[in-house]
Design a protein around this motif. Sequence first.
Motif, mmCIF file in Angstrom:
data_model
loop_
_atom_site.group_PDB
_atom_site.id
_atom_site.type_symbol
_atom_site.label_atom_id
_atom_site.label_comp_id
_atom_site.label_asym_id
_atom_site.label_seq_id
_atom_site.Cartn_x
_atom_site.Cartn_y
_atom_site.Cartn_z
ATOM 1 N N LEU A 195 0.816 -1.216 0.000
ATOM 2 C CA LEU A 195 0.000 0.000 0.000
ATOM 3 C C LEU A 195 0.850 1.266 0.000
ATOM 4 O O LEU A 195 1.937 1.302 0.583
ATOM 5 C CB LEU A 195 -0.933 0.001 1.205
ATOM 6 N N LYS A 196 0.304 2.304 -0.620
ATOM 7 C CA LYS A 196 0.944 3.619 -0.646
ATOM 8 C C LYS A 196 -0.002 4.622 -0.010
ATOM 9 O O LYS A 196 -1.213 4.535 -0.169
ATOM 10 C CB LYS A 196 1.262 4.036 -2.088
ATOM 11 N N GLY A 197 0.568 5.578 0.734
ATOM 12 C CA GLY A 197 -0.257 6.583 1.371
ATOM 13 C C GLY A 197 -0.184 6.509 2.882
ATOM 14 O O GLY A 197 0.691 5.853 3.457
ATOM 15 N N ASP A 198 -1.136 7.170 3.536
ATOM 16 C CA ASP A 198 -1.164 7.282 4.992
ATOM 17 C C ASP A 198 -2.134 6.253 5.555
ATOM 18 O O ASP A 198 -3.360 6.429 5.467
ATOM 19 C CB ASP A 198 -1.584 8.711 5.368
ATOM 20 N N TRP A 199 -1.603 5.170 6.126
ATOM 21 C CA TRP A 199 -2.476 4.109 6.625
ATOM 22 C C TRP A 199 -1.881 3.448 7.863
ATOM 23 O O TRP A 199 -0.683 3.498 8.105
ATOM 24 C CB TRP A 199 -2.719 3.052 5.547
ATOM 25 N N LYS A 200 -2.763 2.801 8.624
ATOM 26 C CA LYS A 200 -2.370 1.995 9.772
ATOM 27 C C LYS A 200 -3.192 0.706 9.750
ATOM 28 O O LYS A 200 -4.332 0.684 9.271
ATOM 29 C CB LYS A 200 -2.651 2.718 11.097
ATOM 30 N N HIS A 302 -5.720 -4.074 -4.107
ATOM 31 C CA HIS A 302 -6.435 -3.081 -4.925
ATOM 32 C C HIS A 302 -7.595 -2.464 -4.148
ATOM 33 O O HIS A 302 -7.781 -1.236 -4.159
ATOM 34 C CB HIS A 302 -6.944 -3.739 -6.206
ATOM 35 N N LYS A 303 -8.355 -3.289 -3.456
ATOM 36 C CA LYS A 303 -9.517 -2.778 -2.715
ATOM 37 C C LYS A 303 -9.081 -1.893 -1.542
ATOM 38 O O LYS A 303 -9.716 -0.877 -1.249
ATOM 39 C CB LYS A 303 -10.384 -3.944 -2.228
ATOM 40 N N LEU A 304 -8.008 -2.268 -0.862
ATOM 41 C CA LEU A 304 -7.526 -1.463 0.260
ATOM 42 C C LEU A 304 -6.908 -0.148 -0.237
ATOM 43 O O LEU A 304 -7.097 0.901 0.388
ATOM 44 C CB LEU A 304 -6.501 -2.249 1.073
ATOM 45 N N GLN A 305 -6.187 -0.219 -1.352
ATOM 46 C CA GLN A 305 -5.586 1.000 -1.903
ATOM 47 C C GLN A 305 -6.666 1.994 -2.315
ATOM 48 O O GLN A 305 -6.512 3.207 -2.143
ATOM 49 C CB GLN A 305 -4.703 0.660 -3.106
ATOM 50 N N TYR A 306 -7.771 1.478 -2.847
ATOM 51 C CA TYR A 306 -8.881 2.356 -3.226
ATOM 52 C C TYR A 306 -9.428 3.092 -2.000
ATOM 53 O O TYR A 306 -9.763 4.289 -2.073
ATOM 54 C CB TYR A 306 -9.998 1.550 -3.888
#
Length: 353
Positions: A195-200, A302-306
């Motif tokens: 994943l890319k971006g701000d996540w936990k 894909h679903k989580l990145q969305y």
Amino acid sequence: METVVRTFISELDQRGIHVKLVLLGKYKPKKHDLTWLHGIDYELLLPDFPLKGFIRDFFEVKKLSKLIKDEKPDAFIGLNNGAISHLWKARNQTFPFHIFSWVHFALKILHNPSILKKADYHLSISSGITHDLVTHLGIEKKNKIFTVYNPIDSIKGLNNGLIERPNDGLTSFLFVGRLTEQKDPTLLIRAVSRLKGDWKLHIVGEGHLKSKLEALVRSFHIEENVIFHGWKSDAWTFIQSLTPVSALILTSKNEGFPMVLLEAMSRGIYCVASNCETGPADIVNKNNGQLFEVGNVDELTHKLQYLIDSKGGNLPSQISIKNSIEKFSSDRYCERIIEALRRGKVRQDDKLQ
């Protein structure tokens, strides 16, 4: 399973139907936690009997037969193969009665599922289990199988407060469950590592895979993103105080009926779940979540990145998520259960068909 049994007993008790829980097998204090039985009428059949195998079975059936003769219950439900087999043998030593099976796991992981055919009726907790009972065991669906699902406790379920979603741009994922091969948390770690971006990712649960998962997290250099919280006796109270939640993720290879989805949805949480056997397809729909192919790391990623890219802006409202599981409320559930038990009741002087 313990949660469902407690809810089942509590709800029937409120309707004037008493339930006694009879537990088979040897009781080992260091292994078996009986705190969940507080307030329940239960009996350990032979907790200290030293022998195993057919000798133990013989004496358990004798004691079960005496209990049946003394208490003369109106309905008999077996939660597993051993219970169904014991009831079937006890029936030959007591009086005619019908036996209900009520299994909580996919049939393919049961040892010798053909034992279920000894039951006269079947309480099925998912459409997948109903399908398996028909196709694999040849049981008649129309008159013998009652698809009752599992209940959300009317007090602790649908009346729960909502767990907030993040509003600061962070996407917060949640995993609740045992860290075992069946739940496949390894797939989840592999997916989030891309994943890319701000996540936990918050993981609530324990299991023998924990050390391997922690090593996998380190190898992907995502230690700051993945937090292991361990097992919690009251997981949802802990989660409520912990953090806002964007979505709960279920990666199981198989289930009976994944109550964690209902528990999350009753709190307005969107769910991304594997379309495993059995259960998720009965629960997840466009109003509360989405399914992905079992073991498909690309689809899950894909679903989580969305969800990260959209910042949850396109999700159904939390109220609509909560309302989407109304058919699993304990009131509706009890209506289905009681109707099934009434159809299977037999008087002591009746002959079984």
